[in-house]
Design an enzyme around this catalytic site. Sequence first.
Site, mmCIF file in Angstrom:
data_model
loop_
_atom_site.group_PDB
_atom_site.id
_atom_site.type_symbol
_atom_site.label_atom_id
_atom_site.label_comp_id
_atom_site.label_asym_id
_atom_site.label_seq_id
_atom_site.Cartn_x
_atom_site.Cartn_y
_atom_site.Cartn_z
ATOM 1 N N GLY A 215 5.084 4.197 -9.178
ATOM 2 C CA GLY A 215 3.645 4.412 -9.070
ATOM 3 C C GLY A 215 2.939 3.201 -8.475
ATOM 4 C CB SER A 216 -0.471 1.930 -9.037
ATOM 5 O OG SER A 216 -1.032 3.215 -8.858
#
Lengths: 485, 453
Positions: A215-216
Site C-alpha cells: 500500500g502507501s
Amino acid sequence: MAKYIRHACGFCALLLAALLANAARVQVVQSREYDDNPANRRATIARYQQPRGNILVGGEPVTGSVDTGEQLRYERAYEDGPLYAPVTGFSSQKYGTTFLEHTEDGVLSGTDPMLAPLPLWTDATRARNRGGDVVTTLSRRAQEAAYLGLAGRKGAVAAVEPATGRVLALVTSPSYDPSELSGNNEAVSAAWARLNHDPEKPMLNRAVRQSYPPGSTFKVVTAAAALDAGVVTDLDAPTDSPDPYRLPGTTTRLTNEGDGCRNASVRYAFEWSCNTVFAKLGVDVGVRNMAATAQAFGFNDTGLGIPFAVSPSTFDTKVDRAQLALSSIGQYNTRATPLQMAMVAAAVADGGRLRPPYLVERTTRHGGETVTGSGAGPGRQVMRPATAARLKELMAGVVEEGTGTNAAIPGALVGGKTGTAQHGVGNAGVPYAWFVSWAQARNAPEPQVAVAVVVEDASADRGEISGGGDAAPIAREVMRAVLGR
Amino acid sequence: MTNAGTTTAAVPAPARAARLPRRRGVELSLLVLAVLLSVYGYCAVGLARTGTVPPGAAGYGAGLGVLALCAHIAVRIRAPYADPLPLPIGVLLNGLGLVLIYRLDLETPGDQAAPAQLVWSTLGVGLFIAVVLVLRDHRVLQRYSYVCVVAALALLALPILFPAVNGARIWIRIAGFSIQPGEFAKVLLAVFFAAYLAANRSALAYTGRRLWRLQFPTGRVLGPILTIWLVSVGVLVLERDLGTSLLFFGLFVVLLYVATGRTGWIAVGLLLAVLGAFAVGRLEPHVGGRIEDWLHPFATIEAGQGPNQLSQSLFAFAAGGVLGTGLGLGHSILIGFAAKSDFILATAGEELGLAGLAAIVLLYALLVERGYRAGLALREPFGRLLAVGLASIVALQVFVIAGGVTGLIPLTGMAMPFLAQGGSSVVTNWAIVALLVRVSDSARSQYDGREAP
C-alpha cells in the site's frame, strides 16, 4: 586318517575365514550405507542423547532441554514459546526443525565440526561435542513490545537496527508454542494436526514468510526513485497531478482518501498519502527507474536469508503504464514482507545505505567461547545520501503533522509512513494496516531502529483500518522499547 | 602359545622318555588373564553406563576366579598333560558372555538374565570338573555309543510334546526353567558318530556295490547313518530347527569324510543337504521366511514395516565399525527380544567392533584348532574322530550363528557357544571343553613313556 583330519581342519578354517571376511564387509565396506539407512535409529538416538544448545536473546536463553529418560532422551523446551516462535522455530523429534533451530542445527546439536576444540581427537574418540549456543540480535524489550502491541490480532512486526542490519524484533501473531511439537508422542501429533488445520495459521511466520501488498508505505520507494531520477527536485513545488487521476490508457479513475491532493506538493502528498500524486509520479519516473530502485531496496531478491530464508518481495517489472501507476502506490503485483518494509525504512534512516539484515550475532561453544561471529555485512547504497536526507524529512513530517502522529515519541525524532492496502477481488477484503518508521533519540547520532508493522485484523470495521490508527501505536511501542523511553 | 611342534610329533618319543612339559603353569596364567579380562569388561560396562565401577565387580571376579581355579585344580589332578588352551578359552568366552548379558540386562530392567546365566555357568564348570575327574579314559565312551544315540534321539524328540516358542519347537519348560534338549544331544551324537564310524570305517570305505565312480556300502552299514540323516531333517521339519539339523548334518559329513577319506561322501552329503534344505524351505513357511529375510534383509523397511531383526543386526555391526563404540555404549537393544541369545554377537560387533569380533572368532578358531590337534596326536580312531567331531561342532555352531547374524547365510536360531544366554548351551559347551581336555591329555600323555593316569 591324519591327512583327512587336516583337510577337515582346513575346511573349518575356511568357514571361520569366510565369517571374518563377511564381518569386514558389513563393518567396514558397507558400514556407511547401513549407518545412513533411514530405518537405522542410531543417528536419531545419538542426536537426542545430549541436551541441545540454546538460543539466546539478550544474553538469556529462550530455549531449554527436558530430560525425558526415554530412548530419545532430551526434548526441546521453550520459554515464552509463542513470543519467539518466528525466530526459534521448533525442534521436534517427530517433525524436524524450522527457522533458527533448522539453520543453526549443526551448532545446536553439536555436530558442527567447528565446535570441536581438537577435531582429530574428537574423531578418534567418537566423542560428541556439547551443543553450542546461538546468540541472536533480538532485543527482548522490542520483541515483547511488538507482541503485546499486536495483542493476538493477525499481523506481524519486524524491526532492524539501520546502521548494522541487526534484527531487533521479529513477531508474528497469532503465534503458537513450539514446545507442543518437541516430543514424539501422541500429543505432539495432535498438536501438529491442530496447528496445521487452524484457519488462523499460527505457524505461518508472517514477518518473513508472508508478503502483503504494501500500500502507501511503498510511496517511500516511489519517492526515492523520483528524487534519485530527478523527476522531483523541489519537495514543496506543486506537482502537475489531477484528482481523480485517470490511469493511462484506461478509463479507471484513481481517487484519494483525503482532500487537497490536486497538484499537491510532494511533501503534502507524502504526509497525507495522496494516491493520485504518487501514481502519476511512478509513471513519470518510468518502469526502469522504479524497478531499479525497488530492487536496490531488496524487492525481487530470492536469495535473502537471515539466516533462514525470507520470502521474496516483488515489484513487477513487466507492466504497462496503468499497472505501473498502481504498482507505484503499492498495489497491483507489488508485495512486501514486513521485514522488507523494515529494510526500506532502515535504508532511509541510514543515509541511503542498506545493510543486509541478520539475526545471529554469533555462535558459541557450550562454555561461551565464540565459534563464529557474523557482524554487520557490507551495506550497499540504494539511493543518494541527499535523497535519503530529504526522505527522512518527509517521513518525519508524516509523524509530526501527517497521518502518522500516533507514532510520535516525546524526546525523539520519529519518521514514518502509513499504509492501508486494498486487496482481494474488487478490493473487497478487509484492508491491511501498515506502518513503517524509524526513530532516533534526540541525543543519538543516528536512528537506532526501523520498524515495519502490518495488522490484518479481520474483526475491525473496514473504515477503522488505517495504518495510522492500528499499526502506528504498535510501531511506537517497539521504537520506545529500543530507545529506552 | 605352547611349542606345539614337539607335542604332536608323529614319531614315538625316545626310549629314555624325557618328561613332556605339562604346561599347567601356562594354563594358570592364561586363566588369570581370562578372569582379569572379564572383570575389566564388567567394570568397563559399569563405567560407561553409570560412571562408577559396578558394585558386583569384585563378586563377579571372585566367582569366576573360583570356578576357573576349581577347574584348573581338577585338570592338574586328573589331566596333567592336557592342552593348556581350551580351559582358559572357555573361561574367557564364558566371562565375556556374562559381561555382554549383564550389559544387555541394564537396558531391560524387567528381564535379568545374567544371574541365571551365572548359575548355569557354574553348573557347566561343575560338569567340566565332573567329566575331568570321573572320566579317566575317553575310550570308555565307545562302549556306551548306543546308549548315547538313544538318549540323543529321545532328547531331540522331547520338545515335540511341548508348545512352540517363537515359532520353533525346541524348548521344554519345567518349573520356570527352559531347557533346550537338542543342545545336549550334540555331544551324545558326536560320541555315537565317532564310535560308529571308528568301528565301521573300513566297511564304509571298501565294501558294497560300486556304482559309476562311487563305492556304495552295504545297506547294513549305511542304514543307521541314513536314519540319522532322516532324523536330522525330521527334527527340522517337526521342530523348525534349521540350525541344529544343519549342525548334525555337517558334523556327520565331516566325520564320514575323516573316517573314510572318500571325497564322494562330501559330494553326496552336500547334494542331500541342498535337496533337503530346498524341500524344507519350500514346505515350511517359517524356514522359507528366514531364507527370504536373508536374500532381502531390508524388504520389511522398503515395505514400510520397519527393520526386522536381521537388518537391526546388520545396523549394529555397521555401527561398530573397526574399533566399536565401546562396551555399554552401543544400541543393540534395538534388535529386540533375541539380543541376549541369538543376536548377542551383534552386541559384540557393535561395542567391540571388527577388532573385537575378530578376536572372538580367533578364540573359537584356536579352540577348534586345539581339538583337531589332539585328534591328530591320538593313535586310535575313536579318540581321533571324537576330537574332530567335538571341534567341528564348535566350528559349525560358530559359523552357522555368526554367519546368520551377519547376513552370510540364512538365520537360524542357534546359540553362540559360551557367549549367548542359554543354560543348556553353556553346560553343553563346557562338556565339549571337558572332553577336549580329556582327549588332549590322553594324546600327550601317551608319549610320556608311561600309561595315561
